[in-house]
Design a protein around this motif. Structure first.
Motif, PDB file in Angstrom:
ATOM      1  N   UNK A 140      25.258 -14.314  14.873  1.00 15.19           N
ATOM      2  CA  UNK A 140      25.726 -14.232  13.293  1.00 15.19           C
ATOM      3  C   UNK A 140      26.746 -13.384  13.335  1.00 15.19           C
ATOM      4  N   UNK A 141      27.080 -12.211  14.012  1.00 10.93           N
ATOM      5  CA  UNK A 141      28.042 -11.103  13.786  1.00 10.93           C
ATOM      6  C   UNK A 141      29.099 -11.801  14.274  1.00 10.93           C
ATOM      7  N   UNK A 142      29.138 -12.411  15.443  1.00  6.71           N
ATOM      8  CA  UNK A 142      30.389 -13.002  16.161  1.00  6.71           C
ATOM      9  C   UNK A 142      30.978 -14.137  15.226  1.00  6.71           C
ATOM     10  N   UNK A 143      30.158 -14.860  14.765  1.00  8.82           N
ATOM     11  CA  UNK A 143      30.615 -15.829  13.682  1.00  8.82           C
ATOM     12  C   UNK A 143      31.243 -15.369  12.560  1.00  8.82           C
ATOM     13  N   UNK A 144      30.826 -14.444  11.787  1.00  2.00           N
ATOM     14  CA  UNK A 144      31.422 -13.702  10.928  1.00  2.00           C
ATOM     15  C   UNK A 144      32.660 -13.123  11.044  1.00  2.00           C
ATOM     16  N   UNK A 145      32.754 -12.464  12.318  1.00  2.00           N
ATOM     17  CA  UNK A 145      33.999 -11.823  12.807  1.00  2.00           C
ATOM     18  C   UNK A 145      34.949 -12.880  12.851  1.00  2.00           C
ATOM     19  N   UNK A 146      34.732 -14.278  13.575  1.00  2.00           N
ATOM     20  CA  UNK A 146      35.480 -15.227  13.559  1.00  2.00           C
ATOM     21  C   UNK A 146      36.041 -15.737  12.469  1.00  2.00           C
ATOM     22  N   UNK A 147      35.141 -15.833  11.532  1.00  2.00           N
ATOM     23  CA  UNK A 147      35.440 -16.338   9.967  1.00  2.00           C
ATOM     24  C   UNK A 147      36.325 -15.504   9.192  1.00  2.00           C
ATOM     25  N   UNK A 148      36.148 -14.244   9.413  1.00  2.00           N
ATOM     26  CA  UNK A 148      36.921 -12.984   8.943  1.00  2.00           C
ATOM     27  C   UNK A 148      38.524 -13.138   9.545  1.00  2.00           C
ATOM     28  N   UNK A 149      38.417 -13.525  10.952  1.00  2.00           N
ATOM     29  CA  UNK A 149      39.641 -13.469  11.495  1.00  2.00           C
ATOM     30  C   UNK A 149      40.614 -14.732  11.239  1.00  2.00           C
ATOM     31  N   UNK A 150      39.903 -15.806  10.934  1.00  2.00           N
ATOM     32  CA  UNK A 150      40.695 -16.927  10.591  1.00  2.00           C
ATOM     33  C   UNK A 150      40.827 -17.209   9.049  1.00  2.00           C
ATOM     34  N   UNK A 151      40.588 -16.092   8.261  1.00  2.00           N
ATOM     35  CA  UNK A 151      40.425 -16.140   6.795  1.00  2.00           C
ATOM     36  C   UNK A 151      41.834 -16.032   6.345  1.00  2.00           C
TER      37      UNK A 151
END
Length: 193
Positions: A140-151
């Motif tokens: 879940x955290x890795x998904x959120x970090x990826x989401x933030x990086x691609x935002x």
């Protein structure tokens, strides 16, 4: 038979007392035999329960070793405990197979083995649940970090770097070491970053 009829008669009261003493001794012997038989049967039941408890713990150990996640120190300790309990059970079964054994001692040992096997199984279940929860937190955290990086927002606004990626790496490292609580803390920190 004639000699018995012609023999001198003894004191009937002494004979009655002696007969009563023999009867009492025989009654005591039957009580001890029944108690020994009951203790033997109880020891047999306890050994079977201990064997089943160890089998259940071994099944949990098999699930833990095959889950693809690094084992925690508690899981590794449970593996060792299960092996030790198996040896103790073999020893108790050997004592049980011996003639004139102390069935109460075998029963106590079997009960202790069954209890310890239950605790080992519980430890394995708890630790596997912790490992699964930590793994899910990291995902879940890795998904959120990826989401933030691609935002990226309007007007060319974006988040530079990869906030939280260091915490995700720390969480993964903790998982590789089998430290599920630390992995969950790092994953939570990454999620909040």
């Amino acid at each position: 038979a004639r000699q018995a009829v012609q023999a001198a008669k003894g004191d009937p009261f002494k004979a009655e007392a002696m007969l009563a003493a023999v009867t009492s001794a025989m009654d005591q012997m039957w009580v001890h035999a029944r108690n020994d038989r009951d203790a033997y049967a109880e020891a047999d039941r306890s050994l079977k329960a201990a064997d089943q408890a160890i089998d259940a713990a071994k099944a949990e150990a098999g699930r833990a070793s095959g889950d693809g996640l690094e084992d925690s120190p508690e899981i590794r300790a449970a593996y060792g405990e299960i092996e030790s309990l198996s040896r103790r059970l073999s020893s108790a079964q050997s004592k049980f197979g011996a003639a004139n054994g102390d069935w109460n001692d075998v029963d106590r040992e079997a009960d202790a083995i069954a209890n310890a096997a239950g605790q080992a199984a519980a430890t394995l279940k708890r630790e596997m649940a912790e490992a699964q929860a930590a793994s899910a937190e990291i995902s879940r955290a890795a998904s959120k970090v990826r989401e933030a990086s691609n935002w990226s927002g309007s007007y060319g606004v974006y988040i530079s770097g990869s906030p939280g990626s260091g915490s995700v790496d720390s969480a993964r490292s903790a998982m590789r070491n089998g430290d599920y609580a630390v992995a969950k803390r790092h994953a939570a920190a990454a999620y909040r970053a």
